[in-house]
Design a protein around this motif. Structure first.
Motif, PDB file in Angstrom:
ATOM      1  N   UNK A 298       6.869  -5.387   6.914  1.00 56.61           N
ATOM      2  CA  UNK A 298       6.927  -6.177   5.702  1.00 56.61           C
ATOM      3  C   UNK A 298       7.118  -5.249   4.389  1.00 56.61           C
ATOM      4  N   UNK A 299       8.127  -5.621   3.436  1.00 56.48           N
ATOM      5  CA  UNK A 299       7.904  -5.069   2.148  1.00 56.48           C
ATOM      6  C   UNK A 299       7.091  -5.760   1.165  1.00 56.48           C
ATOM      7  N   UNK A 300       6.470  -4.858   0.394  1.00 58.11           N
ATOM      8  CA  UNK A 300       5.571  -5.613  -0.396  1.00 58.11           C
ATOM      9  C   UNK A 300       5.394  -4.681  -1.740  1.00 58.11           C
ATOM     10  N   UNK A 301       5.023  -5.233  -3.020  1.00 53.51           N
ATOM     11  CA  UNK A 301       4.530  -4.388  -4.000  1.00 53.51           C
ATOM     12  C   UNK A 301       3.048  -3.741  -3.849  1.00 53.51           C
ATOM     13  N   UNK A 302       3.049  -2.614  -4.649  1.00 53.71           N
ATOM     14  CA  UNK A 302       1.752  -1.841  -4.230  1.00 53.71           C
ATOM     15  C   UNK A 302       0.796  -1.751  -5.641  1.00 53.71           C
ATOM     16  N   UNK A 303      -0.313  -1.630  -5.646  1.00 53.74           N
ATOM     17  CA  UNK A 303      -1.008  -1.387  -7.009  1.00 53.74           C
ATOM     18  C   UNK A 303      -2.458  -0.696  -6.482  1.00 53.74           C
ATOM     19  N   UNK A 304      -3.352  -0.110  -7.175  1.00 52.93           N
ATOM     20  CA  UNK A 304      -4.488   0.435  -6.872  1.00 52.93           C
ATOM     21  C   UNK A 304      -5.657  -0.814  -6.548  1.00 52.93           C
ATOM     22  N   UNK A 305      -6.417  -0.295  -5.734  1.00 54.08           N
ATOM     23  CA  UNK A 305      -7.572  -1.153  -4.939  1.00 54.08           C
ATOM     24  C   UNK A 305      -8.116  -1.874  -6.195  1.00 54.08           C
TER      25      UNK A 305
END
Length: 256
Positions: A217-224
């Motif tokens: 699965x592709x997704x957008x990532x950000x900091x915790x």
């Protein structure tokens, strides 16, 4: 307003100290600006045009989301192996470039709602007699990009299982370098995300040997800690996927 800035000098992961806490708009209010890290050689999802401008399915998606949710973005290409450290070190704010959700990555960063499911494609030279049984049976030298999910799959399922000797896995800084080694005969096969590698071999003397169903699965990532940003991105992504623009982008980049 949306800002999209290519940055060829950032391909090694060293980014200038951009400020992302907002800039003054004409009415005196602060406009939120986020730096989006991409792989600059990840056709058709994210890449740099000949004129230096970023383009691709993911690039157009974040530009649409930014306009819809009223923030600005600066898009920066970064070598893939540096992209998560760059996010953690606050040199970028978002990763939007076909990043697969994995348990190891979840331990370090947060992901949005998934927006695409992909499998791993394996390519060989057009005149090669190599079969999928040969390749997955450990009888081939396999190349891929360093730090990608294909590397993790090969290590977990072939190297650690004792099927493929570790020295038969050849890693390069980009998938283009891996494909060059394949065409020159230095390696026997290349494994990579199927829609990307299918795009990459269109004008090359290579063929798809087969697909390994990994259902990534592709997704957008950000900091915790960036929970509000993640919530905003999820809302924008949901609006995009329910709009006519989503199908337009799928058709434009041949991702049907």
């Amino acid at each position: 307003m949306v800002v999209a800035a290519g940055c060829a000098g950032c391909l090694d992961g060293r980014l200038p100290g951009d400020q992302t806490d907002g800039s003054a708009s004409g009415d005196g209010t602060a406009t939120r600006t986020y730096i989006v890290g991409i792989d600059g050689n990840y056709y058709p999802f994210s890449y740099i045009e000949k004129d230096g401008q970023p383009s691709g399915f993911d690039v157009e998606s974040i530009l649409w989301i930014a306009e819809e949710m009223d923030f600005e973005v600066i898009i920066k290409p970064i070598a893939w192996e540096h992209i998560i450290p760059s996010l953690e070190e606050k040199r970028i704010d978002i990763i939007y470039s076909g990043m697969t959700i994995t348990d190891d990555r979840r331990a370090r960063i947060n992901f949005s709602t998934p927006y695409r499911v992909v499998n791993q494609g394996i390519v060989v030279r057009a005149d090669s007699g190599m079969t999928m049984d040969d390749i997955l049976g450990g009888n081939a030298v396999i190349g891929t990009q360093r730090g990608c999910s294909a590397e993790a799959w090969i290590r977990d399922n072939l190297v650690q299982a004792g099927t493929l000797p570790a020295d038969r896995l050849v890693l390069k800084d980009s998938i283009q370098l891996s494909l060059s080694e394949l065409m020159s005969g230095d390696i026997d096969a290349v494994m990579y995300d199927e829609p990307v590698i299918a795009w990459a071999i269109r004008d090359k003397p290579l063929r798809m040997a087969g697909v390994v169903e990994t259902n990534e699965e592709y997704a957008i990532a950000v900091r915790k800690e960036d929970t509000e940003l993640l919530e905003m991105l999820n809302e924008g992504l949901d609006r995009l996927m329910r709009s006519s623009k989503w199908q337009e982008l799928i058709r434009k980049y041949g991702l049907e």
